[in-house]
Scaffold this active site. Structure first.
Site, PDB file in Angstrom:
ATOM      1  N   ASP A 215       5.087 -32.794  14.160  1.00 33.48           N
ATOM      2  CA  ASP A 215       5.453 -31.441  14.563  1.00 33.48           C
ATOM      3  C   ASP A 215       5.307 -31.208  16.072  1.00 33.48           C
ATOM      4  OD1 ASP A 215       5.675 -31.108  11.848  1.00 33.48           O
ATOM      5  OD2 ASP A 215       4.007 -29.700  11.647  1.00 33.48           O
TER       6      ASP A 215
ATOM      7  N   GLN B 150       9.194 -27.569  13.517  1.00 34.54           N
ATOM      8  CA  GLN B 150       9.625 -28.633  12.594  1.00 34.54           C
ATOM      9  C   GLN B 150      11.144 -28.829  12.601  1.00 34.54           C
ATOM     10  OE1 GLN B 150       7.830 -27.970   8.673  1.00 34.54           O
ATOM     11  NE2 GLN B 150       6.182 -29.356   9.277  1.00 34.54           N
TER      12      GLN B 150
ATOM     13  N   TYR C 169      11.635 -32.262  11.020  1.00 35.19           N
ATOM     14  CA  TYR C 169      11.295 -32.295   9.587  1.00 35.19           C
ATOM     15  C   TYR C 169      12.291 -31.450   8.768  1.00 35.19           C
ATOM     16  CZ  TYR C 169       8.244 -31.844   5.435  1.00 35.19           C
ATOM     17  OH  TYR C 169       7.721 -31.855   4.161  1.00 35.19           O
TER      18      TYR C 169
ATOM     19  N   GLY D 291       7.153 -39.355   2.987  1.00 35.23           N
ATOM     20  CA  GLY D 291       7.579 -38.456   4.062  1.00 35.23           C
ATOM     21  C   GLY D 291       6.461 -38.252   5.065  1.00 35.23           C
TER      22      GLY D 291
ATOM     23  N   GLY E  34       6.649 -25.951  -2.040  1.00 35.75           N
ATOM     24  CA  GLY E  34       6.085 -25.131  -0.973  1.00 35.75           C
ATOM     25  C   GLY E  34       4.859 -25.859  -0.451  1.00 35.75           C
TER      26      GLY E  34
ATOM     27  N   GLN F 218      11.404 -24.113   9.958  1.00 39.96           N
ATOM     28  CA  GLN F 218      10.008 -23.818  10.292  1.00 39.96           C
ATOM     29  C   GLN F 218       9.758 -24.056  11.775  1.00 39.96           C
ATOM     30  OE1 GLN F 218       7.611 -22.416   8.584  1.00 39.96           O
ATOM     31  NE2 GLN F 218       6.109 -22.684  10.216  1.00 39.96           N
TER      32      GLN F 218
ATOM     33  N   ARG G 223      -0.706 -41.846  -2.679  1.00 38.80           N
ATOM     34  CA  ARG G 223      -1.612 -40.710  -2.401  1.00 38.80           C
ATOM     35  C   ARG G 223      -0.809 -39.412  -2.329  1.00 38.80           C
ATOM     36  NH1 ARG G 223      -1.969 -39.538   3.232  1.00 38.80           N
ATOM     37  NH2 ARG G 223      -0.899 -41.096   4.497  1.00 38.80           N
ATOM     38  N   GLY G 224      -1.535 -38.301  -2.272  1.00 38.72           N
ATOM     39  CA  GLY G 224      -0.874 -36.998  -2.152  1.00 38.72           C
ATOM     40  C   GLY G 224      -0.014 -36.676  -3.364  1.00 38.72           C
TER      41      GLY G 224
HETATM   42  N1  LIG Z   1       2.101 -31.481   1.119  1.00 38.90           N
HETATM   43  C1  LIG Z   1       2.979 -30.497   1.128  1.00 38.90           C
HETATM   44  O1  LIG Z   1       2.612 -29.305   1.187  1.00 38.90           O
HETATM   45  C2  LIG Z   1       4.440 -30.751   1.050  1.00 38.90           C
HETATM   46  C3  LIG Z   1       5.317 -29.664   0.980  1.00 38.90           C
HETATM   47  C4  LIG Z   1       6.673 -29.876   0.876  1.00 38.90           C
HETATM   48  C5  LIG Z   1       7.155 -31.171   0.834  1.00 38.90           C
HETATM   49  N2  LIG Z   1       6.298 -32.226   0.906  1.00 38.90           N
HETATM   50  C6  LIG Z   1       6.864 -33.579   0.862  1.00 38.90           C
HETATM   51  O2  LIG Z   1       6.262 -34.280  -0.206  1.00 38.90           O
HETATM   52  C7  LIG Z   1       6.204 -35.681   0.111  1.00 38.90           C
HETATM   53  C8  LIG Z   1       4.770 -36.161  -0.033  1.00 38.90           C
HETATM   54  O3  LIG Z   1       3.950 -35.415   0.835  1.00 38.90           O
HETATM   55  P1  LIG Z   1       2.350 -35.556   0.813  1.00 38.90           P
HETATM   56  O4  LIG Z   1       1.816 -34.298   1.352  1.00 38.90           O
HETATM   57  O5  LIG Z   1       1.918 -36.028  -0.508  1.00 38.90           O
HETATM   58  O6  LIG Z   1       2.157 -36.705   1.921  1.00 38.90           O
HETATM   59  P2  LIG Z   1       0.899 -37.624   2.214  1.00 38.90           P
HETATM   60  O7  LIG Z   1      -0.296 -37.183   1.443  1.00 38.90           O
HETATM   61  O8  LIG Z   1       0.827 -37.712   3.702  1.00 38.90           O
HETATM   62  O9  LIG Z   1       1.359 -39.064   1.612  1.00 38.90           O
HETATM   63  C9  LIG Z   1       2.493 -39.677   2.131  1.00 38.90           C
HETATM   64  C10 LIG Z   1       2.808 -40.941   1.371  1.00 38.90           C
HETATM   65  O10 LIG Z   1       4.014 -41.501   1.940  1.00 38.90           O
HETATM   66  C11 LIG Z   1       3.754 -42.818   2.416  1.00 38.90           C
HETATM   67  N3  LIG Z   1       4.578 -43.073   3.602  1.00 38.90           N
HETATM   68  C12 LIG Z   1       4.587 -42.384   4.772  1.00 38.90           C
HETATM   69  N4  LIG Z   1       5.467 -42.954   5.632  1.00 38.90           N
HETATM   70  C13 LIG Z   1       6.014 -44.017   4.986  1.00 38.90           C
HETATM   71  C14 LIG Z   1       6.945 -45.020   5.348  1.00 38.90           C
HETATM   72  N5  LIG Z   1       7.535 -45.047   6.549  1.00 38.90           N
HETATM   73  N6  LIG Z   1       7.250 -45.977   4.433  1.00 38.90           N
HETATM   74  C15 LIG Z   1       6.666 -45.971   3.206  1.00 38.90           C
HETATM   75  N7  LIG Z   1       5.787 -45.058   2.805  1.00 38.90           N
HETATM   76  C16 LIG Z   1       5.449 -44.096   3.686  1.00 38.90           C
HETATM   77  C17 LIG Z   1       2.265 -42.840   2.709  1.00 38.90           C
HETATM   78  O11 LIG Z   1       1.778 -44.185   2.741  1.00 38.90           O
HETATM   79  P3  LIG Z   1       0.327 -44.509   3.420  1.00 38.90           P
HETATM   80  O12 LIG Z   1      -0.700 -43.998   2.455  1.00 38.90           O
HETATM   81  O13 LIG Z   1       0.313 -45.985   3.557  1.00 38.90           O
HETATM   82  O14 LIG Z   1       0.303 -43.790   4.725  1.00 38.90           O
HETATM   83  C18 LIG Z   1       1.748 -42.015   1.533  1.00 38.90           C
HETATM   84  O15 LIG Z   1       1.714 -42.817   0.363  1.00 38.90           O
HETATM   85  C19 LIG Z   1       6.739 -35.803   1.541  1.00 38.90           C
HETATM   86  O16 LIG Z   1       8.098 -36.170   1.509  1.00 38.90           O
HETATM   87  C20 LIG Z   1       6.584 -34.410   2.100  1.00 38.90           C
HETATM   88  O17 LIG Z   1       7.494 -34.154   3.128  1.00 38.90           O
HETATM   89  C21 LIG Z   1       4.945 -32.054   1.020  1.00 38.90           C
END
Ligand SMILES: NC(=O)c1ccc[n+]([C@@H]2O[C@H](COP(=O)([O-])OP(=O)(O)OC[C@H]3O[C@@H](n4cnc5c(N)ncnc54)[C@H](OP(=O)(O)O)[C@@H]3O)[C@@H](O)[C@H]2O)c1
Length: 240
Positions: A88, A144, A147, A84, A178, A141, A12-13
């Site tokens: 927070d 955070q 993080y 990830g 971002g 941040q 997802r995401g």
């Molecule tokens: N969204 C943003 O704006 C943003 C910005 C900068 C960086 N990021 C980085 O981009 C990455 C993805 O973010 P996202 O927003 O797409 O996150 P998200 O929608 O919350 O999805 C997180 C994904 O990681 C999996 N996950 C979480 N903890 C885990 C663990 N301990 N072991 C295995 N899988 C795990 C989740 O599995 P489940 O579905 O089973 O929970 C899910 O598939 C992250 O590293 C985040 O820090 C995001």
């Protein structure tokens, strides 16, 4: 023969967009997740991409999971360490548990994901390691400390791996997104989200596909001379 790719948190995401984009680019893809079985099942049904469940924070689980993926798909050529979380809190209220959970998932999780794959990539003389860091690892941040520490640490990992893997045909790079419109960001209160958007010069959140396209490029042969780099994809919010 198609190359294989493993995407942690690929159900997802941003990870979902990465898994789909890599599949669209011709890779055999495996996506992992932590616990959301329902979402993972829907993802597999919609995409045909197989999902695997393990906690990236646990080395033995990761190693066993990766062995299973390789038994199913063959040796993994491309690994995207994307899983990830955030926990927070302002520093004076942050608990040791909030600190540790984020370190285990976002930082140790990268070690646990890449380390079991590294010997095979070295033996085969090819590998692409791509870590999804964050703008907040570059600039810090409020709320955070945990993080931001992990996401800055991820950049240290890829810069070191870039030097160790270069002679073996392995590149290691990071992407610093971002603010991207995923559940992680949509979960913050609307007022906070509006204030975030007001700080982004392009005037909008990023789309998961915009990060996925960077991954597809870094994974490709065209990106062979890019090693130890960070692609900053943040709409102009922060310049390194
Ligand atoms: N969204 C943003 O704006 C943003 C910005 C900068 C960086 N990021 C980085 O981009 C990455 C993805 O973010 P996202 O927003 O797409 O996150 P998200 O929608 O919350 O999805 C997180 C994904 O990681 C999996 N996950 C979480 N903890 C885990 C663990 N301990 N072991 C295995 N899988 C795990 C989740 O599995 P489940 O579905 O089973 O929970 C899910 O598939 C992250 O590293 C985040 O820090 C995001």
């Amino acid at each position: 023969m198609a190359r294989t790719a493993l995407v942690t948190g690929g159900s997802r995401g941003i990870g979902e967009a990465i898994s789909k984009a890599l599949k669209g680019a011709g890779y055999d893809v495996a996506a992992t997740y932590a616990g959301n079985d329902e979402k993972a099942a829907a993802f597999t049904e919609a995409t045909g991409i197989k999902t695997y469940k393990w906690n990236v924070g646990d080395y033995e689980d990761s190693k066993a999971g990766i062995e299973q993926v390789e038994a199913d798909l063959g040796p993994i050529d491309v690994v995207v360490a994307n899983a990830g979380i955030t926990r927070d809190a302002p520093f004076h209220k942050m608990t040791p548990d909030q600190w540790q959970e984020v370190i285990d998932t976002n930082l140790t999780g990268v070690f646990n994901t890449v380390h079991p794959l590294w010997p095979g990539m070295r033996d085969r003389g090819f590998g692409r390691v791509i870590v999804i860091s964050s703008i907040n690892g570059q600039k810090g941040q409020f709320g955070q400390v945990n993080y931001a520490a992990t996401k800055a640490g991820d950049l240290g990992i890829i810069k070191s791996l870039a030097q160790e893997g270069a002679k073996k045909g392995i590149t290691a790079n990071a992407i610093c997104p971002g603010y991207i419109a995923t559940e992680m960001v949509m979960a913050v209160p609307e007022k906070v989200r509006e204030s975030i958007i007001s700080q982004i010069p392009v005037g909008r959140l990023g789309e998961p596909d915009e990060i996925a396209r960077c991954v597809v490029f870094l994974a490709s042969d065209d990106a062979g001379f890019i090693n130890g780099s960070t692609i900053t994809a943040n709409g102009g919010q922060f310049f390194v």
